[in-house]
Design a protein around this motif. Structure first.
Motif, PDB file in Angstrom:
ATOM      1  N   ALA A  58     -17.858  18.665   7.157  1.00 46.80           N
ATOM      2  CA  ALA A  58     -17.151  18.070   6.029  1.00 46.80           C
ATOM      3  C   ALA A  58     -18.130  17.311   5.141  1.00 46.80           C
ATOM      4  CB  ALA A  58     -16.053  17.135   6.521  1.00 46.80           C
ATOM      5  N   THR A  59     -17.877  17.355   3.840  1.00 46.60           N
ATOM      6  CA  THR A  59     -18.684  16.600   2.881  1.00 46.60           C
ATOM      7  C   THR A  59     -17.846  15.660   2.034  1.00 46.60           C
ATOM      8  OG1 THR A  59     -18.499  18.381   1.242  1.00 46.60           O
ATOM      9  CG2 THR A  59     -20.408  18.441   2.722  1.00 46.60           C
ATOM     10  N   THR A  60     -16.539  15.939   1.922  1.00 45.32           N
ATOM     11  CA  THR A  60     -15.656  15.166   1.053  1.00 45.32           C
ATOM     12  C   THR A  60     -14.374  14.832   1.808  1.00 45.32           C
ATOM     13  OG1 THR A  60     -16.513  16.310  -0.902  1.00 45.32           O
ATOM     14  CG2 THR A  60     -14.402  15.162  -1.150  1.00 45.32           C
ATOM     15  N   VAL A  61     -13.883  13.613   1.646  1.00 44.03           N
ATOM     16  CA  VAL A  61     -12.609  13.224   2.252  1.00 44.03           C
ATOM     17  C   VAL A  61     -11.720  12.626   1.176  1.00 44.03           C
ATOM     18  CG1 VAL A  61     -13.646  12.812   4.513  1.00 44.03           C
ATOM     19  CG2 VAL A  61     -13.401  10.903   2.910  1.00 44.03           C
ATOM     20  N   PHE A  62     -10.412  12.760   1.367  1.00 48.98           N
ATOM     21  CA  PHE A  62      -9.420  12.218   0.445  1.00 48.98           C
ATOM     22  C   PHE A  62      -8.580  11.186   1.182  1.00 48.98           C
ATOM     23  CE2 PHE A  62     -10.553  16.457  -0.841  1.00 48.98           C
ATOM     24  CZ  PHE A  62     -10.673  16.381  -2.225  1.00 48.98           C
ATOM     25  N   GLY A  63      -7.894  10.332   0.441  1.00 51.64           N
ATOM     26  CA  GLY A  63      -6.988   9.421   1.114  1.00 51.64           C
ATOM     27  C   GLY A  63      -6.754   8.130   0.394  1.00 51.64           C
ATOM     28  N   LEU A  64      -6.123   7.206   1.124  1.00 47.77           N
ATOM     29  CA  LEU A  64      -5.888   5.823   0.685  1.00 47.77           C
ATOM     30  C   LEU A  64      -6.060   4.910   1.886  1.00 47.77           C
ATOM     31  CD1 LEU A  64      -3.950   7.447  -1.468  1.00 47.77           C
ATOM     32  CD2 LEU A  64      -2.947   5.189  -1.770  1.00 47.77           C
ATOM     33  N   PRO A  65      -6.710   3.756   1.700  1.00 46.11           N
ATOM     34  CA  PRO A  65      -6.847   2.823   2.822  1.00 46.11           C
ATOM     35  C   PRO A  65      -5.543   2.096   3.105  1.00 46.11           C
ATOM     36  CG  PRO A  65      -7.821   1.899   0.839  1.00 46.11           C
ATOM     37  CD  PRO A  65      -7.401   3.292   0.496  1.00 46.11           C
ATOM     38  N   HIS A  68      -4.012  -0.594   9.080  1.00 45.14           N
ATOM     39  CA  HIS A  68      -4.387  -0.083  10.400  1.00 45.14           C
ATOM     40  C   HIS A  68      -5.528   0.919  10.335  1.00 45.14           C
ATOM     41  CE1 HIS A  68      -0.014  -1.160  11.421  1.00 45.14           C
ATOM     42  NE2 HIS A  68      -0.793  -2.074  11.950  1.00 45.14           N
ATOM     43  N   ALA A  69      -5.831   1.431   9.145  1.00 45.54           N
ATOM     44  CA  ALA A  69      -6.860   2.461   9.002  1.00 45.54           C
ATOM     45  C   ALA A  69      -8.194   1.904   8.528  1.00 45.54           C
ATOM     46  CB  ALA A  69      -6.382   3.536   8.021  1.00 45.54           C
ATOM     47  N   LEU A  70      -8.309   0.593   8.417  1.00 43.11           N
ATOM     48  CA  LEU A  70      -9.513   0.021   7.817  1.00 43.11           C
ATOM     49  C   LEU A  70     -10.781   0.342   8.605  1.00 43.11           C
ATOM     50  CD1 LEU A  70      -8.217  -3.459   6.565  1.00 43.11           C
ATOM     51  CD2 LEU A  70      -8.490  -1.306   5.308  1.00 43.11           C
ATOM     52  N   GLY A  71     -10.656   0.556   9.903  1.00 38.85           N
ATOM     53  CA  GLY A  71     -11.841   0.929  10.679  1.00 38.85           C
ATOM     54  C   GLY A  71     -12.451   2.238  10.198  1.00 38.85           C
ATOM     55  N   MET A  72     -11.600   3.203   9.828  1.00 39.14           N
ATOM     56  CA  MET A  72     -12.116   4.473   9.294  1.00 39.14           C
ATOM     57  C   MET A  72     -12.769   4.267   7.934  1.00 39.14           C
ATOM     58  SD  MET A  72      -9.432   7.555  10.102  1.00 39.14           S
ATOM     59  CE  MET A  72      -7.991   6.761   9.346  1.00 39.14           C
ATOM     60  N   PHE A  73     -12.102   3.493   7.087  1.00 41.33           N
ATOM     61  CA  PHE A  73     -12.596   3.352   5.727  1.00 41.33           C
ATOM     62  C   PHE A  73     -13.880   2.515   5.681  1.00 41.33           C
ATOM     63  CE2 PHE A  73      -8.464   5.028   4.982  1.00 41.33           C
ATOM     64  CZ  PHE A  73      -8.576   5.735   3.785  1.00 41.33           C
ATOM     65  N   ASP A  74     -13.986   1.518   6.557  1.00 41.49           N
ATOM     66  CA  ASP A  74     -15.238   0.770   6.629  1.00 41.49           C
ATOM     67  C   ASP A  74     -16.381   1.671   7.078  1.00 41.49           C
ATOM     68  OD1 ASP A  74     -16.818  -1.781   6.691  1.00 41.49           O
ATOM     69  OD2 ASP A  74     -16.961  -1.220   8.800  1.00 41.49           O
ATOM     70  N   ALA A  75     -16.077   2.593   8.004  1.00 39.47           N
ATOM     71  CA  ALA A  75     -17.115   3.500   8.496  1.00 39.47           C
ATOM     72  C   ALA A  75     -17.607   4.453   7.418  1.00 39.47           C
ATOM     73  CB  ALA A  75     -16.582   4.292   9.691  1.00 39.47           C
ATOM     74  N   SER A  79     -21.610   6.373   6.175  1.00 42.64           N
ATOM     75  CA  SER A  79     -21.688   7.823   6.289  1.00 42.64           C
ATOM     76  C   SER A  79     -22.150   8.439   4.980  1.00 42.64           C
ATOM     77  CB  SER A  79     -20.303   8.396   6.646  1.00 42.64           C
ATOM     78  OG  SER A  79     -19.476   8.448   5.495  1.00 42.64           O
ATOM     79  N   ALA A  80     -22.423   9.729   5.025  1.00 44.86           N
ATOM     80  CA  ALA A  80     -22.806  10.473   3.828  1.00 44.86           C
ATOM     81  C   ALA A  80     -21.613  11.176   3.191  1.00 44.86           C
ATOM     82  CB  ALA A  80     -23.878  11.504   4.186  1.00 44.86           C
ATOM     83  N   LEU A  81     -20.403  10.918   3.707  1.00 47.06           N
ATOM     84  CA  LEU A  81     -19.219  11.565   3.166  1.00 47.06           C
ATOM     85  C   LEU A  81     -18.886  11.024   1.775  1.00 47.06           C
ATOM     86  CD1 LEU A  81     -16.899  11.572   6.312  1.00 47.06           C
ATOM     87  CD2 LEU A  81     -18.032  13.544   5.295  1.00 47.06           C
ATOM     88  N   THR A  82     -18.449  11.910   0.903  1.00 46.63           N
ATOM     89  CA  THR A  82     -17.960  11.508  -0.416  1.00 46.63           C
ATOM     90  C   THR A  82     -16.471  11.228  -0.321  1.00 46.63           C
ATOM     91  OG1 THR A  82     -19.616  12.841  -1.579  1.00 46.63           O
ATOM     92  CG2 THR A  82     -17.626  12.240  -2.807  1.00 46.63           C
ATOM     93  N   TYR A  83     -16.057  10.050  -0.741  1.00 42.26           N
ATOM     94  CA  TYR A  83     -14.658   9.660  -0.675  1.00 42.26           C
ATOM     95  C   TYR A  83     -14.012   9.792  -2.049  1.00 42.26           C
ATOM     96  CZ  TYR A  83     -10.549   6.637  -0.543  1.00 42.26           C
ATOM     97  OH  TYR A  83      -9.278   6.150  -0.663  1.00 42.26           O
ATOM     98  N   VAL A  84     -12.860  10.451  -2.084  1.00 45.91           N
ATOM     99  CA  VAL A  84     -12.061  10.561  -3.299  1.00 45.91           C
ATOM    100  C   VAL A  84     -10.723   9.880  -3.027  1.00 45.91           C
ATOM    101  CG1 VAL A  84     -10.955  12.102  -4.959  1.00 45.91           C
ATOM    102  CG2 VAL A  84     -13.182  12.718  -3.959  1.00 45.91           C
ATOM    103  N   GLY A  85     -10.492   8.750  -3.675  1.00 47.77           N
ATOM    104  CA  GLY A  85      -9.274   7.994  -3.454  1.00 47.77           C
ATOM    105  C   GLY A  85      -8.273   8.208  -4.573  1.00 47.77           C
ATOM    106  N   LEU A  86      -7.077   8.641  -4.226  1.00 41.91           N
ATOM    107  CA  LEU A  86      -6.017   8.768  -5.205  1.00 41.91           C
ATOM    108  C   LEU A  86      -5.083   7.577  -5.101  1.00 41.91           C
ATOM    109  CD1 LEU A  86      -7.049  11.856  -4.553  1.00 41.91           C
ATOM    110  CD2 LEU A  86      -5.208  12.382  -6.166  1.00 41.91           C
TER     111      LEU A  86
END
Length: 577
Positions: A58-65, A68-75, A79-86
């Motif tokens: 994977a190179t890109t992830v989508f989502g919203l923080p 309970h999910a803050l551990g993923m978003f802080d990580a 990382s080298a992942l590109t985050y796209v937040g809608l």
């Protein structure tokens, strides 16, 4: 089919407390420097999530923080992942859906618990119906609050995964950090095994936050399974097609998802068999090919032609409501169905059912069939299309055809387009020439409003080298208007055409036809151009006469843009009988 991977090993209460309140060691420096140092050195369960996604490719992830999910978003910071937040989870799901369709990769979708998770359900239903590979990773309340009780945690659901079980291909639950890489890898494999589809991974808050001493996740093996046709079935199908007098082919979305359009063309030409593409299969066969019956499925002339086939090959379609002219299609000849979704085999019509990925099934047939001569096939195709054109011409729908033609003229051949559930899209299902495989996408799988614009943003995230078009009505546009902020924030090269007719146009027509007048279809709406400008997105109002020029200019200008067309379009009359 749904396969559950419920891993229920639970940490002790002491481990849970330690995870939620890890000990703090302050170095002999300023507090700010200490916090930065800890952030750069301490890995947690969230890091295992993003490391596994990277290890899978994977190179890109989508989502919203969410809380309970803050551990993923802080990580994600590490990382080298590109985050796209809608701006809304359902729109993030639509964006991930389009990313998966365009790339053929599993698109990670990071979600929070409860309301955030549930807001994604409509998008995941569309991904399921359209076989789009979306890997949704959602958080959960801490493990101490699991088990079906009511513990009073924010966002708590008695059985969160049950909300997803009827929609996604598989559910994967995690209860300890060591389970994270394997669960995500199993979900990835499931999402990309034909038929592609969405999957759900669920991880509690405390597991995401807990420090971990596990080594960094590197390469992960999650190779999808091939669904290979059984040779004895292929042999029978090849003989039936080779000896048929009037063979025909219906090509569905499975051909597009399997990247099998080249195989389909080669087989059709070898058999001299006319091809109809379903609305989900747009682009699977060249529109102007002499054997192309195009996509006029809501037309009795096409239905009659397909019913008259003595051997009908159906590839990558379950012949559902839209593909069967609202279940009026009644084939009289032998049906051969190649379908990766086992549950769709013979679900609507008796057939020689071949459970296989469309590409592998077509490849096997291509090797086994014999060349078949048919000097009249192309003439029969021309005759059907001429009858369709004559029927449409009799309905005085010049404006609708002009608008669709203008869109086609303005859109570059290589550019993907995404269509909402709106009258112009209904026209496009039947009458739009995609010109390239995998370039026309719509929400006709599940039929939810608001798909086009966020999906176009996901496509732009997948490929920034070409402009993307989204087409909505004013009713559907209001579902995703907030994503103008995301388009501006990321500078996505998406042009949004909004056809403004003052309400839910297609529902207005349905209700008027059925009841004599429409109810609840008229809408107050904003000045879409001014609203887009307030987001910093260039916008203009156009007319049917200037649409080609205005849309071409918008598509040729980098970055997001909005084109508003005030027009009341009408749907052509379908023929079922």
């Amino acid at each position: 089919m749904t396969h559950d991977h419920d891993l229920v090993l639970r940490p002790t209460p002491a481990q849970t407390e330690a995870a939620l309140n890890p000990p703090t060691r302050r170095p002999a420096t300023t507090p700010q420097v200490g916090a930065e140092r800890r952030a750069s050195m301490v890995r947690n369960g969230g890091d295992l999530v993003v490391e596994t996604l990277q290890g899978l490719g994977a190179t890109t992830v989508f989502g919203l923080p969410g809380q309970h999910a803050l551990g993923m978003f802080d990580a994600l910071r590490r990382s080298a992942l590109t985050y796209v937040g809608l701006r809304m989870e359902n729109n993030a799901g639509f964006a991930a859906d389009a990313y998966g369709r365009i790339t053929g990769e599993a698109a990670p979708l990071l979600l929070s618990t409860g309301p955030g998770a549930l807001m994604s359900l409509a998008a995941l239903q569309e991904a399921s119906a359209a076989s789009a590979p979306v890997l949704a990773v959602g958080s959960q309340v801490p493990t101490a609050g699991l088990g079906g009780g009511r513990h009073g945690y924010l966002h708590e659901l008695r059985d969160q995964q049950a909300s997803f079980r009827d929609i996604v291909k598989s559910v994967h639950t995690v209860r300890t950090a060591s389970q994270i890489p394997s669960a995500i890898a199993a979900a990835w494999e499931s999402a990309l095994t034909a038929p592609h589809g969405p999957v759900w991974v669920e991880i509690p808050q405390d597991v995401l936050l807990a420090p971990t001493a596990l080594p960094v996740v590197t390469a992960v093996d999650a190779t999808p399974h091939d669904i290979v046709p059984r040779p004895e079935l292929t042999a029978v199908a090849a003989d039936l097609l080779s000896t048929a007098e009037r063979p025909a082919v219906i090509a569905g979305g499975g051909v597009v998802r399997a990247d099998a359009s080249g195989k389909l063309r080669a087989l059709a030409e070898k058999l001299n068999a006319p091809v109809v593409t379903t609305f989900g299969g747009k682009g699977a066969f060249p529109w102007e090919h002499p054997l192309s019956l195009q996509s006029w499925l809501e037309d009795r002339h096409t239905t009659d032609f397909l019913e008259d086939a003595d051997v009908l090959l159906v590839v990558g379609s379950g012949l559902g409501e839209l593909s069967s002219n609202y279940h009026t299609f009644a084939p009289r000849g032998r049906v051969i169905q190649i379908e990766a979704d086992l549950g769709k085999l013979e679900s609507n019509h008796p057939a020689l059912g071949i459970h296989a990925d469309a590409r592998l099934g077509l490849s096997a047939l291509l090797e086994a069939v014999r060349d078949r001569a048919d000097s009249g096939a192309e003439e029969r195709v021309r005759d059907v299309l001429a009858r369709v054109r004559e029927r449409i011409a009799s309905q005085e729908l010049a404006l609708e055809q002009q608008v669709l033609s203008s869109v086609r003229e303005a859109l570059p051949d290589e550019s993907p387009s995404f269509w909402d559930m709106t009258i112009l899209a209904y026209w496009a299902w039947s009458a739009f020439d995609p010109r390239r495989p995998d370039t026309m996408h719509s929400a006709q799988g599940a039929g939810g409003l608001g798909y086009a614009f966020p999906a176009a943003l996901g496509a732009a995230a997948a490929d920034r080298t070409r402009p993307v078009l989204a087409v909505s009505g004013d009713g559907g546009a209001m579902y995703s208007i907030a994503e103008l902020a995301a388009a501006r924030q990321y500078g996505f090269d998406v042009t949004w055409l909004i056809v403004d007719d003052g309400g839910y146009g297609i529902l207005r027509e349905y209700m008027t036809d059925a009841f004599g007048e429409a109810t609840a279809t008229e809408l107050a709406r904003p000045d879409f151009a001014a609203l887009a400008e307030s987001f910093g997105v260039p916008a203009l109002r156009t007319t049917p006469e200037s649409l080609t020029e205005d849309l071409s200019k918008a598509l040729g200008t980098p970055g997001p843009s909005v084109v508003v067309l005030p027009a009341a379009l009408r749907m052509f009359a379908p023929t079922h009988l």
